[in-house]
Design a protein around this motif. Structure first.
Motif, short mmCIF file in Angstrom:
data_model
loop_
_atom_site.label_atom_id
_atom_site.label_comp_id
_atom_site.label_asym_id
_atom_site.label_seq_id
_atom_site.Cartn_x
_atom_site.Cartn_y
_atom_site.Cartn_z
N GLY A 1 3.08 61.64 52.59
CA GLY A 1 2.36 60.38 52.60
C GLY A 1 2.49 59.68 53.93
N ALA A 2 1.74 58.62 54.08
CA ALA A 2 1.75 57.86 55.33
C ALA A 2 3.11 57.22 55.55
CB ALA A 2 0.67 56.80 55.30
N VAL A 3 3.55 57.16 56.80
CA VAL A 3 4.86 56.63 57.14
C VAL A 3 4.71 55.55 58.19
CG1 VAL A 3 7.12 57.15 58.11
CG2 VAL A 3 6.00 58.81 56.61
N VAL A 4 5.46 54.47 57.97
CA VAL A 4 5.52 53.39 58.94
C VAL A 4 6.97 53.24 59.39
CG1 VAL A 4 5.22 50.90 59.28
CG2 VAL A 4 3.55 52.19 57.93
N SER A 5 7.20 53.19 60.68
CA SER A 5 8.56 53.04 61.19
C SER A 5 8.73 51.69 61.87
CB SER A 5 8.90 54.16 62.17
OG SER A 5 8.17 54.00 63.38
N GLN A 6 9.95 51.24 61.92
CA GLN A 6 10.28 49.99 62.62
C GLN A 6 11.50 50.23 63.49
OE1 GLN A 6 9.54 46.94 59.09
NE2 GLN A 6 10.45 45.88 60.84
N HIS A 7 11.50 49.54 64.62
CA HIS A 7 12.65 49.64 65.52
C HIS A 7 12.89 48.30 66.20
CE1 HIS A 7 15.46 51.43 68.35
NE2 HIS A 7 14.87 50.70 69.28
N PRO A 8 14.11 47.82 66.26
CA PRO A 8 15.32 48.42 65.70
C PRO A 8 15.43 48.14 64.20
CG PRO A 8 15.86 46.36 66.76
CD PRO A 8 14.38 46.57 66.98
N SER A 9 16.37 48.77 63.54
CA SER A 9 16.58 48.52 62.12
C SER A 9 17.45 47.28 61.93
CB SER A 9 17.23 49.73 61.44
OG SER A 9 18.42 50.10 62.13
N TRP A 10 18.28 46.98 62.93
CA TRP A 10 19.02 45.72 62.87
C TRP A 10 19.32 45.28 64.30
CZ3 TRP A 10 23.86 45.76 65.10
CH2 TRP A 10 24.47 47.00 65.23
N VAL A 11 19.43 43.99 64.49
CA VAL A 11 19.72 43.45 65.82
C VAL A 11 20.48 42.15 65.68
CG1 VAL A 11 17.43 42.36 65.92
CG2 VAL A 11 18.70 42.75 68.03
N ILE A 12 21.46 41.99 66.55
CA ILE A 12 22.22 40.75 66.64
C ILE A 12 22.01 40.19 68.04
CG2 ILE A 12 24.51 39.70 66.52
CD1 ILE A 12 25.35 42.04 64.74
N CYS A 13 21.67 38.92 68.13
CA CYS A 13 21.43 38.35 69.45
C CYS A 13 21.97 36.93 69.51
CB CYS A 13 19.93 38.35 69.77
SG CYS A 13 18.96 37.23 68.76
N LYS A 14 22.08 36.44 70.72
CA LYS A 14 22.55 35.07 70.92
C LYS A 14 21.40 34.10 70.80
CE LYS A 14 26.41 36.19 74.00
NZ LYS A 14 26.98 35.98 75.37
N SER A 15 21.70 32.91 70.40
CA SER A 15 20.69 31.86 70.28
C SER A 15 20.03 31.63 71.64
CB SER A 15 21.36 30.58 69.79
OG SER A 15 20.40 29.57 69.59
N GLY A 16 18.70 31.53 71.63
CA GLY A 16 17.96 31.29 72.86
C GLY A 16 17.37 32.52 73.48
N THR A 17 17.79 33.69 73.03
CA THR A 17 17.24 34.92 73.58
C THR A 17 16.01 35.34 72.78
OG1 THR A 17 18.68 36.29 72.21
CG2 THR A 17 19.49 35.69 74.40
N SER A 18 15.28 36.32 73.32
CA SER A 18 14.09 36.83 72.65
C SER A 18 14.36 38.23 72.13
CB SER A 18 12.90 36.85 73.62
OG SER A 18 12.54 35.53 73.98
#
Lengths: 117, 109
Positions: A1-18
């Motif tokens: 079947g059709a597959v959709v991927s996402q990256h990253p699966s998890w991310v931690i960042c500091k406030s104010g960053t993109s």
């Protein structure tokens, strides 16, 4: 079947960053993709509809300048959370309509868990 | 307004049967979906109903009554792996999905 991927699966960042999240349709083309946000124990909330070759359509209450969406090709849409804050911490999920479904069945990516410190 | 209602949480025993109800009020109607979502994962498609009646698919069945704005998901021979959230979603006149908050199903041995 059709597959959709996402990256990253998890991310931690500091406030104010993109933070940039990618959504790819792996074996089919998607002129439209959807971006959802889900807070713990809550339902999926549609943030915006990403359209290849044109501007995204944002749902009411979603800041388009904060959540930048770019649908660069028929297989890739990106969501950039600009100047992230702790309240942006959530589970972000993208989906794409099945190319063969007559009733708009959605294929979902595995999601990206964003934690903003 | 548009509204989807489903119970917040249900508990059932392994091997038993459970029915998860969903009522909907949307602007137009083009069908009703049920999705399964395990914690920390994306939803996966279970069923789609657009006509009244029961659709059976293995251990899972889904029922729709358009006149009543009502659907249910029936799970038989429950297994521990069925512990998950079950999301009801209505497709409105613009073919946009309106999501319920989900029903967390807890299966006990």
């Amino acid at each position: 079947g059709a597959v959709v991927s996402q990256h990253p699966s998890w991310v931690i960042c500091k406030s104010g960053t993109s933070v940039k999240i990618e959504c790819r349709s792996l074996d089919f083309q998607a002129t439209t993709m959807f971006w959802y946000r889900q807070f713990p124990k809550q339902s999926l909330m549609l943030m915006a509809t990403s359209n290849e070759g044109s501007k995204a359509t944002y749902e009411q209450g979603v800041e388009k300048d904060k959540f930048l969406i770019n649908h660069a090709s028929l297989t890739l849409s990106t969501l950039t959370v600009t100047s992230a804050h702790p309240e942006d911490s959530s589970f972000y999920i993208c989906s794409a309509p099945s190319p063969t479904s007559s009733y708009n069945e959605q294929f979902f990516g595995p999601g990206t868990r964003l934690t903003v410190l | 307004g548009q509204n989807i209602d489903q119970p917040t949480e249900m508990t059932a025993t392994e091997g038993a049967i459970v029915q998860i109800n969903c009522t909907y009020q949307t602007s137009g109607f083009n069908g009703l979906f049920w999705y399964q979502q395990h914690a920390g994962e994306a939803p996966t498609f279970l069923s789609y109903n657009v006509l009244d009646g029961l659709e059976e698919k293995g251990r899972f069945s889904s029922f729709l009554s358009r006149s009543k704005g009502y659907s249910y998901l029936l799970l038989k021979e429950l297994q521990m792996k069925d512990s998950a959230s079950y999301l009801c979603a209505s497709l409105d006149s613009n073919y946009q999905l309106i999501w319920g908050a989900g029903t967390k199903l807890i299966i006990k041995p």
